[in-house]
Design an enzyme around this catalytic site. Structure first.
Site, PDB file in Angstrom:
ATOM      1  N   ARG A  26     -44.983 -88.556 -40.569  1.00 54.52           N
ATOM      2  CA  ARG A  26     -45.005 -87.106 -40.775  1.00 54.52           C
ATOM      3  C   ARG A  26     -44.255 -86.404 -39.653  1.00 54.52           C
ATOM      4  O   ARG A  26     -44.453 -86.685 -38.478  1.00 54.52           O
ATOM      5  CB  ARG A  26     -46.455 -86.614 -40.835  1.00 54.52           C
ATOM      6  CG  ARG A  26     -46.674 -85.113 -40.850  1.00 54.52           C
ATOM      7  CD  ARG A  26     -46.476 -84.493 -42.208  1.00 54.52           C
ATOM      8  NE  ARG A  26     -46.741 -83.051 -42.149  1.00 54.52           N
ATOM      9  CZ  ARG A  26     -47.892 -82.478 -42.526  1.00 54.52           C
ATOM     10  NH1 ARG A  26     -48.873 -83.231 -43.016  1.00 54.52           N
ATOM     11  NH2 ARG A  26     -48.057 -81.177 -42.446  1.00 54.52           N
ATOM     12  N   ARG A  51     -43.052 -82.849 -47.198  1.00 60.12           N
ATOM     13  CA  ARG A  51     -44.048 -83.606 -46.456  1.00 60.12           C
ATOM     14  C   ARG A  51     -43.855 -85.104 -46.688  1.00 60.12           C
ATOM     15  O   ARG A  51     -43.813 -85.562 -47.831  1.00 60.12           O
ATOM     16  CB  ARG A  51     -45.470 -83.222 -46.908  1.00 60.12           C
ATOM     17  CG  ARG A  51     -45.868 -81.780 -46.593  1.00 60.12           C
ATOM     18  CD  ARG A  51     -46.114 -81.592 -45.130  1.00 60.12           C
ATOM     19  NE  ARG A  51     -46.584 -80.256 -44.812  1.00 60.12           N
ATOM     20  CZ  ARG A  51     -45.798 -79.246 -44.439  1.00 60.12           C
ATOM     21  NH1 ARG A  51     -44.480 -79.437 -44.359  1.00 60.12           N
ATOM     22  NH2 ARG A  51     -46.307 -78.066 -44.158  1.00 60.12           N
ATOM     23  N   ASP A 105     -49.214 -85.699 -46.627  1.00 61.78           N
ATOM     24  CA  ASP A 105     -50.141 -84.612 -46.337  1.00 61.78           C
ATOM     25  C   ASP A 105     -51.522 -85.054 -46.801  1.00 61.78           C
ATOM     26  O   ASP A 105     -51.702 -85.422 -47.971  1.00 61.78           O
ATOM     27  CB  ASP A 105     -49.700 -83.348 -47.082  1.00 61.78           C
ATOM     28  CG  ASP A 105     -50.374 -82.094 -46.550  1.00 61.78           C
ATOM     29  OD1 ASP A 105     -50.875 -82.131 -45.412  1.00 61.78           O
ATOM     30  OD2 ASP A 105     -50.387 -81.074 -47.267  1.00 61.78           O
ATOM     31  N   ASP A 142     -55.470 -83.751 -46.883  1.00 64.54           N
ATOM     32  CA  ASP A 142     -56.333 -82.584 -46.714  1.00 64.54           C
ATOM     33  C   ASP A 142     -57.782 -82.956 -47.002  1.00 64.54           C
ATOM     34  O   ASP A 142     -58.081 -83.587 -48.029  1.00 64.54           O
ATOM     35  CB  ASP A 142     -55.917 -81.458 -47.666  1.00 64.54           C
ATOM     36  CG  ASP A 142     -54.623 -80.781 -47.247  1.00 64.54           C
ATOM     37  OD1 ASP A 142     -54.407 -80.630 -46.026  1.00 64.54           O
ATOM     38  OD2 ASP A 142     -53.832 -80.403 -48.130  1.00 64.54           O
TER      39      ASP A 142
END
Length: 236
Positions: A93, A102, A105, A107
């Protein structure tokens, strides 16, 4: 004493390089994290970019896992988030603009039945914090503050937990998915494949040191990860 655990949901996304291969690696890496037990992986989706549209489509999925609860919800969620940021770095990243491309990613969407708002320590901050003031100042909020507005989160999350009502929400994930989908253009989110049960079987091998080596063909028709297989069902 038995370690307390909670069910967490983690969103995965990538659109740089071989995004499908990256997500295959990420699923295996998540299952190999200390104390984490994968319970389910959503189908794989291809989604239109959100926020900044002049970039490649994303590949997205959601993972359900049992994770250590920690001494309290804030500490447990921060510990998990720190592990997720480490995986992002391992995947290459890079710092980029907000809502931009990205490499990977990850989350934290939901952490048990807890509603959390806490300052992020340095190890749990976004890699974009140095270039995006909004990211630098952002607190960790769980459930994820934007999850209820983003179809690329709601679609795979609804596959795993359609009846879930995250803390602070008024409706189930499935209901919210339908509401948001009605406002999106056709084809904004497309299911392109489904993980076989072997996707959950590679965690023990990785703990024993097996190298995670996912492989897609160039058409993205099939992925084989060391212990994980994903068969493409084509656009739906």
């Amino acid at each position: 004493m038995t370690e307390r655990r909670v069910r967490a949901y983690v969103g995965l996304g990538a659109n740089v390089g071989n995004a499908a291969e990256t997500l295959a690696w990420a699923v295996g890496a998540l299952g190999g994290m200390p104390g984490v037990r994968l319970r389910a992986v959503s189908p794989l989706y291809v989604t239109a970019p959100w926020g900044v549209t002049d970039q490649p489509d994303f590949h997205n999925a959601v993972v359900a896992a049992e994770v250590p609860a920690g001494p309290d919800p804030a500490a447990g969620s921060i510990a998990l988030l720190g592990q997720l940021k480490t995986l992002e770095r391992l995947a290459g990243r890079r710092r980029r603009t907000r809502w931009g491309p990205r490499e990977l990613d990850l989350d934290l969407l939901v952490f048990g039945r807890h509603r959390i708002a806490v300052e992020r320590p340095p190890g749990a901050r976004s890699l974009d914090a140095g270039t995006d003031p909004a990211k630098a100042a952002r607190r960790l909020e769980v459930p994820h503050r934007d999850a209820g507005e983003r179809l690329f989160v709601l679609a795979p999350l609804a596959d795993l937990a359609p009846g879930l009502v995250p803390p602070g929400w008024r409706h189930t994930v499935a209901t919210r998915r339908g509401e948001v989908a009605a406002a999106e253009p056709e084809g904004a989110v497309r299911q392109v494949g489904r993980w076989t049960p072997n996707a959950l079987a590679g965690s023990d091998r990785r703990r024993r040191g097996a190298k995670p080596a996912p492989a897609y063909n160039r058409a993205g028709r099939r992925v084989v990860d060391d212990g994980a297989t994903h068969e493409d069902g084509g656009p739906r």
